[in-house]
Motif scaffolding. Structure first.
Motif, PDB file in Angstrom:
ATOM      1  N   LEU A 264       9.361  -6.837   5.237  1.00 56.61           N
ATOM      2  CA  LEU A 264       8.588  -6.192   4.724  1.00 56.61           C
ATOM      3  C   LEU A 264       7.063  -6.100   6.076  1.00 56.61           C
ATOM      4  O   LEU A 264       6.724  -7.335   6.743  1.00 56.61           O
ATOM      5  CB  LEU A 264       7.267  -6.449   3.978  1.00 56.61           C
ATOM      6  N   THR A 265       6.441  -5.147   6.142  1.00 54.66           N
ATOM      7  CA  THR A 265       5.786  -5.419   7.315  1.00 54.66           C
ATOM      8  C   THR A 265       4.301  -5.708   7.440  1.00 54.66           C
ATOM      9  O   THR A 265       2.991  -5.063   7.693  1.00 54.66           O
ATOM     10  CB  THR A 265       5.251  -3.806   8.259  1.00 54.66           C
TER      11      THR A 265
ATOM     12  N   ILE B 285       6.725  -4.168  -5.784  1.00 55.99           N
ATOM     13  CA  ILE B 285       7.357  -3.096  -7.123  1.00 55.99           C
ATOM     14  C   ILE B 285       6.279  -3.294  -8.093  1.00 55.99           C
ATOM     15  O   ILE B 285       6.053  -1.966  -9.414  1.00 55.99           O
ATOM     16  CB  ILE B 285       8.885  -4.257  -7.948  1.00 55.99           C
ATOM     17  N   SER B 286       5.764  -4.138  -8.296  1.00 54.21           N
ATOM     18  CA  SER B 286       4.751  -4.538  -9.812  1.00 54.21           C
ATOM     19  C   SER B 286       3.185  -2.937  -9.230  1.00 54.21           C
ATOM     20  O   SER B 286       3.414  -2.945 -10.508  1.00 54.21           O
ATOM     21  CB  SER B 286       3.419  -5.845 -10.233  1.00 54.21           C
ATOM     22  N   LEU B 287       3.236  -3.570  -8.433  1.00 56.49           N
ATOM     23  CA  LEU B 287       2.041  -2.275  -8.108  1.00 56.49           C
ATOM     24  C   LEU B 287       2.336  -1.121  -8.163  1.00 56.49           C
ATOM     25  O   LEU B 287       1.788   0.043  -8.649  1.00 56.49           O
ATOM     26  CB  LEU B 287       1.251  -2.484  -6.967  1.00 56.49           C
ATOM     27  N   PHE B 288       4.124  -0.440  -7.941  1.00 57.24           N
ATOM     28  CA  PHE B 288       4.553   0.683  -7.390  1.00 57.24           C
ATOM     29  C   PHE B 288       4.374   1.479  -9.697  1.00 57.24           C
ATOM     30  O   PHE B 288       4.055   2.192  -9.434  1.00 57.24           O
ATOM     31  CB  PHE B 288       5.642   0.364  -6.838  1.00 57.24           C
ATOM     32  N   ARG B 289       4.059   0.481 -10.122  1.00 57.78           N
ATOM     33  CA  ARG B 289       4.241   0.483 -11.706  1.00 57.78           C
ATOM     34  C   ARG B 289       3.520   0.910 -12.365  1.00 57.78           C
ATOM     35  O   ARG B 289       3.740   1.494 -12.891  1.00 57.78           O
ATOM     36  CB  ARG B 289       5.985  -0.417 -12.221  1.00 57.78           C
ATOM     37  N   GLU B 290       2.904   0.358 -11.272  1.00 58.57           N
ATOM     38  CA  GLU B 290       1.215   0.632 -12.417  1.00 58.57           C
ATOM     39  C   GLU B 290       0.362   1.386 -12.045  1.00 58.57           C
ATOM     40  O   GLU B 290       0.020   2.093 -13.138  1.00 58.57           O
ATOM     41  CB  GLU B 290       0.286  -1.077 -11.881  1.00 58.57           C
ATOM     42  N   ALA B 291       1.260   1.938 -10.415  1.00 59.43           N
ATOM     43  CA  ALA B 291       0.613   3.340  -9.555  1.00 59.43           C
ATOM     44  C   ALA B 291       1.385   3.952 -10.372  1.00 59.43           C
ATOM     45  O   ALA B 291       1.311   5.530 -10.618  1.00 59.43           O
ATOM     46  CB  ALA B 291       0.601   2.748  -8.417  1.00 59.43           C
ATOM     47  N   TRP B 292       2.773   4.598 -10.855  1.00 59.27           N
ATOM     48  CA  TRP B 292       3.546   5.208 -11.927  1.00 59.27           C
ATOM     49  C   TRP B 292       2.888   5.529 -13.007  1.00 59.27           C
ATOM     50  O   TRP B 292       2.973   6.992 -13.180  1.00 59.27           O
ATOM     51  CB  TRP B 292       5.081   4.811 -11.559  1.00 59.27           C
ATOM     52  N   THR B 293       2.347   4.898 -13.617  1.00 59.12           N
ATOM     53  CA  THR B 293       1.832   5.329 -14.712  1.00 59.12           C
ATOM     54  C   THR B 293       1.225   5.220 -14.421  1.00 59.12           C
ATOM     55  O   THR B 293       0.898   6.309 -15.668  1.00 59.12           O
ATOM     56  CB  THR B 293       2.440   3.228 -16.122  1.00 59.12           C
ATOM     57  N   ALA B 294       0.030   5.415 -14.310  1.00 62.51           N
ATOM     58  CA  ALA B 294      -1.272   5.905 -14.271  1.00 62.51           C
ATOM     59  C   ALA B 294      -1.716   7.338 -13.510  1.00 62.51           C
ATOM     60  O   ALA B 294      -2.111   7.479 -14.278  1.00 62.51           O
ATOM     61  CB  ALA B 294      -2.374   5.175 -13.407  1.00 62.51           C
ATOM     62  N   ALA B 295      -0.310   7.354 -12.659  1.00 63.85           N
ATOM     63  CA  ALA B 295       0.094   9.048 -12.360  1.00 63.85           C
ATOM     64  C   ALA B 295       0.144   9.310 -13.269  1.00 63.85           C
ATOM     65  O   ALA B 295       0.761  11.048 -13.542  1.00 63.85           O
ATOM     66  CB  ALA B 295       0.619   8.841 -10.765  1.00 63.85           C
ATOM     67  N   GLY B 296       1.305   9.206 -14.109  1.00 64.60           N
ATOM     68  CA  GLY B 296       1.346   9.773 -15.203  1.00 64.60           C
ATOM     69  C   GLY B 296       2.446  11.243 -15.537  1.00 64.60           C
ATOM     70  O   GLY B 296       3.111  11.664 -15.816  1.00 64.60           O
ATOM     71  N   HIS B 297       3.862  10.962 -14.502  1.00 60.85           N
ATOM     72  CA  HIS B 297       4.968  11.442 -14.507  1.00 60.85           C
ATOM     73  C   HIS B 297       5.567  11.479 -15.263  1.00 60.85           C
ATOM     74  O   HIS B 297       6.000  10.737 -16.663  1.00 60.85           O
ATOM     75  CB  HIS B 297       5.791  10.604 -12.608  1.00 60.85           C
ATOM     76  N   ASP B 298       6.748  12.076 -15.114  1.00 64.48           N
ATOM     77  CA  ASP B 298       7.634  12.622 -16.944  1.00 64.48           C
ATOM     78  C   ASP B 298       8.689  11.876 -16.227  1.00 64.48           C
ATOM     79  O   ASP B 298       9.635  12.942 -17.135  1.00 64.48           O
ATOM     80  CB  ASP B 298       7.436  14.037 -17.116  1.00 64.48           C
TER      81      ASP B 298
ATOM     82  N   LYS C 221       0.701  -1.148   0.008  1.00 60.14           N
ATOM     83  CA  LYS C 221       0.320  -0.075   0.133  1.00 60.14           C
ATOM     84  C   LYS C 221       0.701   1.494   0.198  1.00 60.14           C
ATOM     85  O   LYS C 221       0.743   1.914  -0.958  1.00 60.14           O
ATOM     86  CB  LYS C 221      -0.720   0.221   1.275  1.00 60.14           C
ATOM     87  N   THR C 222       1.601   1.591   0.614  1.00 65.59           N
ATOM     88  CA  THR C 222       2.923   2.578   0.447  1.00 65.59           C
ATOM     89  C   THR C 222       3.684   2.349  -0.609  1.00 65.59           C
ATOM     90  O   THR C 222       3.741   3.469  -0.918  1.00 65.59           O
ATOM     91  CB  THR C 222       3.597   2.532   2.484  1.00 65.59           C
ATOM     92  N   ALA C 223       3.878   1.322  -1.004  1.00 65.23           N
ATOM     93  CA  ALA C 223       4.442   1.370  -2.209  1.00 65.23           C
ATOM     94  C   ALA C 223       3.377   2.183  -3.886  1.00 65.23           C
ATOM     95  O   ALA C 223       4.070   2.882  -4.432  1.00 65.23           O
ATOM     96  CB  ALA C 223       4.595  -0.098  -2.830  1.00 65.23           C
TER      97      ALA C 223
END
Length: 347
Positions: free
Chosen positions: A210-211, A226-239, A192-194
Motif C-alpha cells: 500500500l502506498t 477493505i472495511s472502508l471500501f465496503r462502507e462506501a459500496w453500501t452507501a453508493a447503493g449498487h445492485d 482513499k482509492t478503495a
C-alpha cells in the motif's frame, strides 16, 4: 457466505539467466497457459497475470487469457492489473468482450492507474498524454470510464446510416458480453482509492503493498482499506455484491527443493517493510515462507485475508510449471483450508 477463492498471480518474467526455466517470451506465454490448466485440475479458482510494458513480462494479456479460456472450463482468468494509462479504451473493450465470450463469462479484469514502469512517459509512446489540467492518473481514470461505458453496451460512436443499415444515433462496440461490466476490479493502493473504486461500482483488488503507512501491520492497514471500501459500496447503493481480493506470497517448505529455493528467505522476509515507492511512503506486506502448519496458522490470523473473498498467490513463474503446480497444490492441501477455502468445481 461462499467459500473463499484462491488463484495464482504470475508476473510472467522471462529471461536467459541461470536457474530460469522461462528463457523466452514464448515460454512465458505457453507456460502461463499450462499452469492455468494445471491449477484448474487442482481445484484452484483463478489464473491472474501482471501486466507491464517495456519489460520482459506479460504486456498484452488478451491473447494469453483467450488461450486459457479455450483450454479450460471452470477457472477464472484475469489481470492484476492492466495499466489504463496505456490503453485504447474501445479496442480494449472489444478484446475483453471477445475473451469473455470465449470463456463463457469467466473473465475478471483488474485495472488501475498503474505502477512505475521502466520507460519514462511510456504511455506517451503509445500515443496517450494527459489533457490540459489532467495528470496521468486522471487520464487512466478517463480511459477506464470510457472502457466501462463501452462494455456496458452504451453507444460510443455516431452511426453512419449509409453503412449502418439506416441506423442513426450512437453505436455500441461489438461484441458485447453481458455481465462483464460487473467483473472489473480496481487495483487500489490506498484507502482513499478503495473508497473511490467502491463509489464507481468496481470490485477491489489490493496487492502486497500500500502506498501509505500508518504504523500498523500491513494486514491491519489492508483490512481497514477493505472495511472502508465496503462502507462506501453500501452507501453508493449498487445492485450487486462486490468482490475483494488480496495478494500474498505463500511458500510452504515441504521438501529439500523448497528449502533450496526459499529456505534462506524465510527469516529475511518474515516482517513488513516500509520504504518509498513512486515518491510515497509505502508499506510492503511480508512473505509467508515456512512449515505448512505455521503458515496456515498465520494466514488464518491475517486480518485482510479474512476480510477478502479471494486470495491471489504470487508464484515464482521462472521456476517452471511443475514447480509452481506443486507449490499451488501444497497451499491448497495444507494451508488454504485454514483461512476458509475448499476446492470445488461448482463455485
Amino acid at each position: 457466505m461462499h467459500n473463499k477463492r484462491i488463484g495464482f498471480l504470475s508476473f510472467g518474467h522471462w529471461a536467459r539467466v541461470p536457474g530460469s526455466l522461462v528463457p523466452t517470451a514464448g515460454d512465458a506465454l505457453k507456460q502461463g497457459i499450462d499452469l492455468a490448466v494445471a491449477a484448474e485440475e487442482l481445484g484452484i479458482d483463478g489464473a491472474f497475470f501482471r501486466v507491464h510494458h517495456f519489460a520482459r513480462q506479460q504486456a498484452s494479456p488478451f491473447p494469453l487469457l483467450s488461450a486459457i479460456a479455450a483450454r479450460t472450463s471452470r477457472i477464472e482468468m484475469g489481470t492484476g492489473v492492466i495499466d489504463m494509462r496505456y490503453e485504447n479504451s474501445l479496442y480494449m473493450a472489444e478484446e475483453a468482450a471477445a475473451t469473455d465470450l470465449i470463456s463463457d463469462g469467466r473473465l475478471q479484469l483488474g485495472v488501475s492507474r498503474g505502477s512505475p514502469e521502466p520507460a519514462r512517459n511510456g504511455a506517451a509512446n503509445f500515443g496517450y498524454v494527459p489533457k490540459d489540467g489532467e495528470d496521468s492518473g486522471d487520464m487512466a481514470r478517463r480511459h477506464t470510464a470510457l472502457f466501462r461505458k463501452a462494455i456496458a453496451g452504451h453507444g460510443v460512436a455516431e452511426a453512419d446510416p449509409h453503412y449502418a443499415g439506416g441506423a442513426t444515433g450512437l453505436l455500441p462496440i461489438q461484441p458485447q458480453s453481458p455481465g462483464l461490466a460487473q467483473r472489473i476490479w480496481w487495483g487500489a493502493g490506498t484507502r482513499k482509492t478503495a473508497v473511490w473504486a467502491a463509489e464507481q461500482g468496481m470490485n477491489l483488488m489490493s496487492s502486497t503493498l500500500l502506498t501509505e503507512d500508518t504504523g500498523v501491520p500491513f494486514d491491519q492497514l489492508q483490512a481497514e482499506q477493505i472495511s472502508l471500501f465496503r462502507e462506501a459500496w453500501t452507501a453508493a447503493g449498487h445492485d450487486f455484491e462486490p468482490r475483494i481480493s488480496v495478494s500474498r506470497s505463500v511458500i510452504p517448505i515441504v521438501d529439500s527443493q523448497d528449502n533450496h529455493y526459499f529456505g534462506l528467505r524465510a527469516q529475511a522476509d518474515s516482517q513488513d517493510q516500509v520504504g518509498i515507492l513512486d515518491g510515497a511512503l509505502s508499506r510492503f506486506g511480508k512473505s509467508y515462507i515456512g512449515e505448512p502448519d505455521q503458515l496456515a496458522d498465520e494466514l488464518a490470523k491475517d486480518a485482510a485475508v479474512q476480510a477478502a473473498d479471494t486470495v491471489l498467490l504470487t508464484v515464482p513463474n521462472q521456476l517452471g510449471v511443475d514447480y509452481n503446480a506443486k507449490l499451488l497444490g501444497n497451499v491448497a492441501k495444507h494451508i488454504a483450508p485454514a483461512f476458509g477455502w475448499s476446492a470445488s468445481l461448482t463455485k
